[in-house]
Design a protein around this motif. Structure first.
Motif: not given
Length: 469
Positions: A83, A86, A388, A390
């Motif tokens: 991520t 994050h 991802q 995030g």
């Protein structure tokens, strides 16, 4: 009791050579307190029949406790979760230009609210307002400490005791269970939901207008997506309807970016400029997500509305300091040179890092991790992964990536949890993720220049430890 009487006194331990060294490093008050704590634990253990530690053991325990206390709680980590932004790991990493600006502002007095040209009091928003207006097309701008604060301040200033019309499908909940309806209520605004979860039409907004209506608000659903049979009212249509009835139209973009990400092959994310050009009176967005800067919330839009917001007494409670403004200004300046943005903005570097480059990093690091885990019943291999973005940004989109997967051999239960904890105990903690029976280390956010630091500490991996921070 005779054994307890042999425990050394606090004053005696303070004269020990090693304790004197600890006092020099950590301070007399800290070490004295730790000595008292260790002696109290020893007495309690002795009363319960446990062996009494000798002087050398007590000193070791005091030293270990002092070292543990000295570790910063806000410590840097290796983000190998996959991520990029994050939330729990601080979201965007700042580019070097912002770090330099932040350090200089921290080290020196600076013209935060001082007008150099006029020699009098200035406005701290002046540090970034011109840049924000240039990059968004807005007339004016102001900055607060995060986007939730920006939305709250907007509502409290312009819609207090008034009705705010929002599509039901846009009543989002952000991290920490903070919800748009709750923020509206606290701001003193009355929420009016229109439409359905998946479809809202212009007639729904028109039918909700009453003498108490003060605002239309559109909330960008950046942290989830509804697909299929859907409809949302375009911003330009909402702006036209709002202005026909002398209402304010505000857009909360949430994540926020100042450039078209499609230029670098990333999914499109709405920009403040697009909302301003569509007729929005005010737009709010974050600084520490896709924008790649520090944690701030920015409000841009009409000059008269920004002026009202800045007169709200809560603006002072929500304002940002010189360190934030210094780093934000440096990041915004990078956006003035879009041709080099992907080389200079750390977040964009991480988001656009080629899969092939990440796989090459995995090939370099594979033998190092295999060597460190040679004695353990696990297998390590290179695997394709999907990173991802995030922080509620582009939630359904994934970035092709690569990393290392550690899987237990046979029925070695618990080894992955021990390994995950052991990695978090390293001097610079390594944070990965356990998924589908494997510990995954996504290498997207590990730049080549940090690989030596990552591999050097693998020799200290102790799978019997638990984190002490």
């Amino acid at each position: 009791m005779n054994a307890l009487s042999k425990l050394p006194s606090v004053s005696h331990l303070l004269t020990h050579d090693r304790i004197e060294g600890l006092v020099q490093a950590h301070g007399r008050a800290v070490i004295t307190g730790l000595i008292r704590d260790q002696l109290a634990e020893a007495r309690e253990a002795g009363r319960n029949g446990a062996p009494i530690p000798d002087e050398s053991s007590l000193i070791e325990d005091v030293s270990a406790a002092a070292q543990a206390q000295a570790l910063p709680r806000l410590c840097p980590v290796f983000n190998l979760t996959g991520t990029v932004l994050h939330t729990n790991l601080g979201r965007a990493s700042l580019p070097e230009e912002a770090i330099t600006a932040l350090v200089e502002a921290a080290r020196n007095p600076c013209a935060l609210e001082y007008d150099i040209e006029q020699g009098g009091r200035g406005d701290r928003d002046d540090v970034v307002e011109q840049l924000l207006c240039e990059l968004t097309g807005a007339e004016a701008a102001t900055v607060v400490n995060n986007n939730a604060a920006a939305v709250f301040l907007l509502l409290n200033t312009l819609a207090h005791k008034k009705k705010v019309v929002v599509s039901r499908g846009e009543l989002v909940e952000i991290g920490g269970a903070f919800r748009v309806p709750d923020i509206m209520k606290r701001a003193g605004a009355k929420l009016v939901e229109v439409g359905t979860t998946n479809r809202t039409h212009l007639r729904d907004f028109a039918g909700a207008i009453s003498p108490r209506t003060g605002m239309f608000m559109k909330v960008h659903t950046s942290n989830y997506a509804i697909e299929g049979f859907t409809h949302a009212v375009p911003e330009h249509e909402l702006a036209t309807l709002a202005h026909e009835h002398e209402l304010t139209f505000a857009v909360d973009l949430g994540s926020g970016t100042l450039t078209d990400l499609e230029r670098w092959g990333l999914p499109h994310e709405p920009t403040p400029r697009e909302s301003i050009e569509a007729g929005a009176d005010l737009v709010t967005f974050s600084g520490d997500k896709l924008l790649g800067g520090p944690q701030v919330g920015m409000l841009v839009g009409r000059r008269d509305l920004i002026a009202q917001i800045k007169q709200n007494p809560l603006k002072r409670a929500l304002r940002v300091g010189k360190l934030t403004l210094a780093s934000l200004e440096a990041v915004l300046r990078l956006y003035r040179d879009p041709d080099r943005l992907s080389q200079r903005l750390t977040t964009l570097q991480q988001l656009t890092r080629p899969e092939a480059e990440i796989r090459e990093a995995a090939q370099r690091l594979l033998p190092e991790l295999q060597s460190a885990l040679d004695a353990w019943p696990v297998d390590v291999e290179i695997v394709p992964l999907r990173s991802q973005i995030g922080s509620g940004s582009l939630p359904v989109d994934r970035l092709p990536s690569a990393g290392l997967a550690v899987r237990p051999q046979g029925r070695s239960s618990g080894v992955l949890n021990r390994l995950e904890a052991g990695l978090r105990c390293l001097p610079k903690p390594v944070v990965g993720r356990i998924e589908d029976g494997a510990l995954l280390l996504d290498l997207r956010c590990l730049p080549p220049e940090q690989e030596p630091d990552f591999t050097a500490q693998l020799t200290q991996l102790d799978l019997s430890q638990t984190p002490t921070r």
